[in-house]
Design an enzyme around this catalytic site. Structure first.
Site, PDB file in Angstrom:
ATOM      1  N   HIS A 119       6.740  -6.205  -6.800  1.00 38.83           N
ATOM      2  CA  HIS A 119       5.376  -6.640  -6.478  1.00 38.83           C
ATOM      3  C   HIS A 119       5.422  -8.022  -5.825  1.00 38.83           C
ATOM      4  O   HIS A 119       4.709  -8.954  -6.217  1.00 38.83           O
ATOM      5  CB  HIS A 119       4.501  -6.667  -7.726  1.00 38.83           C
ATOM      6  CG  HIS A 119       3.031  -6.569  -7.401  1.00 38.83           C
ATOM      7  ND1 HIS A 119       2.114  -6.058  -8.284  1.00 38.83           N
ATOM      8  CD2 HIS A 119       2.318  -6.908  -6.298  1.00 38.83           C
ATOM      9  CE1 HIS A 119       0.893  -6.100  -7.748  1.00 38.83           C
ATOM     10  NE2 HIS A 119       1.000  -6.611  -6.530  1.00 38.83           N
ATOM     11  N   CYS A 124       2.621  -0.683  -0.696  1.00 37.25           N
ATOM     12  CA  CYS A 124       2.603  -2.124  -0.971  1.00 37.25           C
ATOM     13  C   CYS A 124       1.215  -2.539  -1.459  1.00 37.25           C
ATOM     14  O   CYS A 124       0.795  -3.677  -1.258  1.00 37.25           O
ATOM     15  CB  CYS A 124       2.977  -2.913   0.279  1.00 37.25           C
ATOM     16  SG  CYS A 124       4.686  -2.698   0.818  1.00 37.25           S
ATOM     17  N   ALA A 125       0.499  -1.599  -2.073  1.00 41.54           N
ATOM     18  CA  ALA A 125      -0.880  -1.866  -2.497  1.00 41.54           C
ATOM     19  C   ALA A 125      -0.998  -1.908  -4.014  1.00 41.54           C
ATOM     20  O   ALA A 125      -0.932  -2.978  -4.628  1.00 41.54           O
ATOM     21  CB  ALA A 125      -1.813  -0.817  -1.891  1.00 41.54           C
ATOM     22  N   ARG A 126      -1.148  -0.738  -4.643  1.00 42.37           N
ATOM     23  CA  ARG A 126      -1.302  -0.661  -6.093  1.00 42.37           C
ATOM     24  C   ARG A 126      -0.487   0.503  -6.628  1.00 42.37           C
ATOM     25  O   ARG A 126      -0.496   1.602  -6.067  1.00 42.37           O
ATOM     26  CB  ARG A 126      -2.777  -0.479  -6.481  1.00 42.37           C
ATOM     27  CG  ARG A 126      -3.614  -1.743  -6.304  1.00 42.37           C
ATOM     28  CD  ARG A 126      -3.230  -2.792  -7.339  1.00 42.37           C
ATOM     29  NE  ARG A 126      -3.941  -4.050  -7.166  1.00 42.37           N
ATOM     30  CZ  ARG A 126      -3.482  -5.082  -6.486  1.00 42.37           C
ATOM     31  NH1 ARG A 126      -2.318  -4.998  -5.852  1.00 42.37           N
ATOM     32  NH2 ARG A 126      -4.164  -6.209  -6.418  1.00 42.37           N
ATOM     33  N   ARG A 176      -8.000  -5.988   5.744  1.00 43.52           N
ATOM     34  CA  ARG A 176      -7.268  -7.177   6.163  1.00 43.52           C
ATOM     35  C   ARG A 176      -5.786  -6.892   6.406  1.00 43.52           C
ATOM     36  O   ARG A 176      -5.186  -7.411   7.346  1.00 43.52           O
ATOM     37  CB  ARG A 176      -7.414  -8.271   5.102  1.00 43.52           C
ATOM     38  CG  ARG A 176      -8.851  -8.728   4.852  1.00 43.52           C
ATOM     39  CD  ARG A 176      -8.878  -9.818   3.790  1.00 43.52           C
ATOM     40  NE  ARG A 176     -10.236 -10.274   3.509  1.00 43.52           N
ATOM     41  CZ  ARG A 176     -10.953  -9.888   2.467  1.00 43.52           C
ATOM     42  NH1 ARG A 176     -10.426  -9.025   1.612  1.00 43.52           N
ATOM     43  NH2 ARG A 176     -12.168 -10.341   2.266  1.00 43.52           N
ATOM     44  N   ILE A 177      -5.193  -6.080   5.535  1.00 42.17           N
ATOM     45  CA  ILE A 177      -3.761  -5.797   5.644  1.00 42.17           C
ATOM     46  C   ILE A 177      -3.503  -4.609   6.561  1.00 42.17           C
ATOM     47  O   ILE A 177      -2.633  -4.664   7.448  1.00 42.17           O
ATOM     48  CB  ILE A 177      -3.149  -5.571   4.253  1.00 42.17           C
ATOM     49  CG1 ILE A 177      -3.251  -6.847   3.408  1.00 42.17           C
ATOM     50  CG2 ILE A 177      -1.690  -5.115   4.365  1.00 42.17           C
ATOM     51  CD1 ILE A 177      -2.904  -6.673   1.952  1.00 42.17           C
ATOM     52  N   ASP A 237       6.607  -1.464  -3.348  1.00 46.81           N
ATOM     53  CA  ASP A 237       6.505  -2.840  -3.854  1.00 46.81           C
ATOM     54  C   ASP A 237       5.795  -2.869  -5.194  1.00 46.81           C
ATOM     55  O   ASP A 237       5.798  -3.896  -5.871  1.00 46.81           O
ATOM     56  CB  ASP A 237       5.751  -3.713  -2.850  1.00 46.81           C
ATOM     57  CG  ASP A 237       5.676  -5.165  -3.294  1.00 46.81           C
ATOM     58  OD1 ASP A 237       6.747  -5.760  -3.534  1.00 46.81           O
ATOM     59  OD2 ASP A 237       4.549  -5.711  -3.403  1.00 46.81           O
ATOM     60  N   GLU A 268       4.264  -2.481 -14.625  1.00 47.56           N
ATOM     61  CA  GLU A 268       5.057  -3.563 -14.047  1.00 47.56           C
ATOM     62  C   GLU A 268       5.422  -4.581 -15.112  1.00 47.56           C
ATOM     63  O   GLU A 268       4.526  -5.135 -15.750  1.00 47.56           O
ATOM     64  CB  GLU A 268       4.280  -4.222 -12.898  1.00 47.56           C
ATOM     65  CG  GLU A 268       4.055  -3.262 -11.743  1.00 47.56           C
ATOM     66  CD  GLU A 268       3.302  -3.871 -10.560  1.00 47.56           C
ATOM     67  OE1 GLU A 268       2.726  -4.973 -10.722  1.00 47.56           O
ATOM     68  OE2 GLU A 268       3.302  -3.267  -9.482  1.00 47.56           O
ATOM     69  N   ASP A 289      -9.949   5.460   6.730  1.00 54.01           N
ATOM     70  CA  ASP A 289     -10.664   4.492   5.894  1.00 54.01           C
ATOM     71  C   ASP A 289     -12.146   4.822   5.965  1.00 54.01           C
ATOM     72  O   ASP A 289     -12.774   4.634   7.013  1.00 54.01           O
ATOM     73  CB  ASP A 289     -10.418   3.058   6.370  1.00 54.01           C
ATOM     74  CG  ASP A 289     -10.947   2.025   5.380  1.00 54.01           C
ATOM     75  OD1 ASP A 289     -11.959   2.292   4.713  1.00 54.01           O
ATOM     76  OD2 ASP A 289     -10.343   0.929   5.267  1.00 54.01           O
TER      77      ASP A 289
END
Length: 321
Positions: free
Chosen positions: A281, A231-233, A151-152, A257, A262, A171
């Protein structure tokens, strides 16, 4: 009466959906720990959860639990096998944060390559001559490796294409023909393209065991002077190896991010590096997106109660059989 627990702050739009139902009673825990959630699970049928841990102990604390709805798309904080064993669906919010996170990834690319933060600081300190350093670089013509074409990732690719970048996609869950049909290059293994990518951007789930996909070996395979965007994990990247690469000059910069812990410790070395751009995040935390996430995550719970849950938003599909 259905009892719902909301684990994390909720936008008023989500609260409004709950308030509109006379058959719902709910409780909101703004910043819960895992223990807080367990202590409030008695009689709970539906859970809306942000980033707090939701493990087997919490799942076992309510015999009435029927659904867990993630206020987001990642679910590393959820013990999915324990839900599946009970036949309880885990839902996510679909595409509602995809554009928001994709925009943030592009912002990170621009901030790191154009040195937005260092140049802002230097100008405020009177160093207008920084403009003569010629340290910035452009996105046009650069090669970007996008790991994850969901999606991203698909939306990141569209935006990189608008910047006239050369796009490589990795992917294993997406057929080559789908990627190449959109005009992008496909590689079976992201490692095969690390040496040619000027920018690597990650858009995939974390490994269940927390091992990084970008360890010391993989970071060492990256093109000298490249940029890493995550910007994922936070678990996707070996932070010690990343710091080494950034301080040695092997990598030119990083935009993060997310971090493994965290928030990160105050003395975390990443916080001290001038060639790192950090955000808390918050890639999906625009006012518009937060409203959409609250609405969909709450609606998923209500739809389960009403017998009309969208199966496309269920992660553990086996519980629907």
């Amino acid at each position: 009466m259905h009892r719902v627990l909301v684990a994390g702050r909720l936008h008023p739009a989500g609260k409004a959906l709950l308030d509109a139902r006379s058959d719902i009673e709910y409780e909101i825990l703004d910043t819960p720990s895992a223990a807080d959630i367990v202590a409030h699970m008695r009689g709970v049928e539906g859970v809306v959860i942000r980033t707090a841990p939701f493990r087997a102990e919490a799942i076992a604390a309510s015999n009435e639990l029927k659904i867990v709805s993630r206020h987001g798309v990642g679910y590393d904080n959820i013990e999915v096998p324990a839900l599946t064993a009970r036949g309880i669906p885990l839902t996510v919010i679909g595409t509602v944060n995809a554009v928001t996170v994709a925009e943030h990834a592009l912002a990170m690319m621009l901030a790191t390559t154009r040195l937005i933060i260092p140049y802002d600081r230097e100008m405020r300190n009177g160093n207008y001559a920084i403009r003569e350093s010629l340290r910035m670089t452009e996105l046009e013509g650069k090669t970007v490796l996008i790991v994850g074409f969901g999606r991203i990732g698909t939306r990141v690719a569209k935006r990189c294409n608008a910047f006239d970048m050369n796009i490589i996609i990795a992917d294993p869950n997406v057929p080559r023909r789908v990627v190449e049909g959109q005009g992008y290059r496909f590689v079976d293994d992201y490692r095969d393209a690390l040496g040619e990518a000027d920018i690597l951007t990650l858009h995939m789930p974390g490994n269940p065991d927390g091992t990084p996909v970008m360890g010391a070996k993989e970071i060492g395979m990256m093109k000298p002077g490249a940029f890493l965007i995550n910007c994922a994990r936070g678990t996707l990247v070996d932070e010690e190896a990343l710091v080494t690469a950034l301080t040695s000059g092997h990598l030119r910069g990083a935009g993060l991010d997310v971090t493994r812990e965290e928030p990160p410790a105050d003395d975390h070395p990443l916080l001290k590096l001038d060639n790192v751009v950090l955000s808390p995040h918050s890639a999906g935390s625009t006012a518009e997106c937060f409203e959409r996430m609250a609405t969909v995550s709450v609606q998923n719970v209500l739809d389960l109660f009403d017998g009309k849950l969208d199966p496309n938003l269920v992660i553990n599909q086996e519980v629907l059989k």
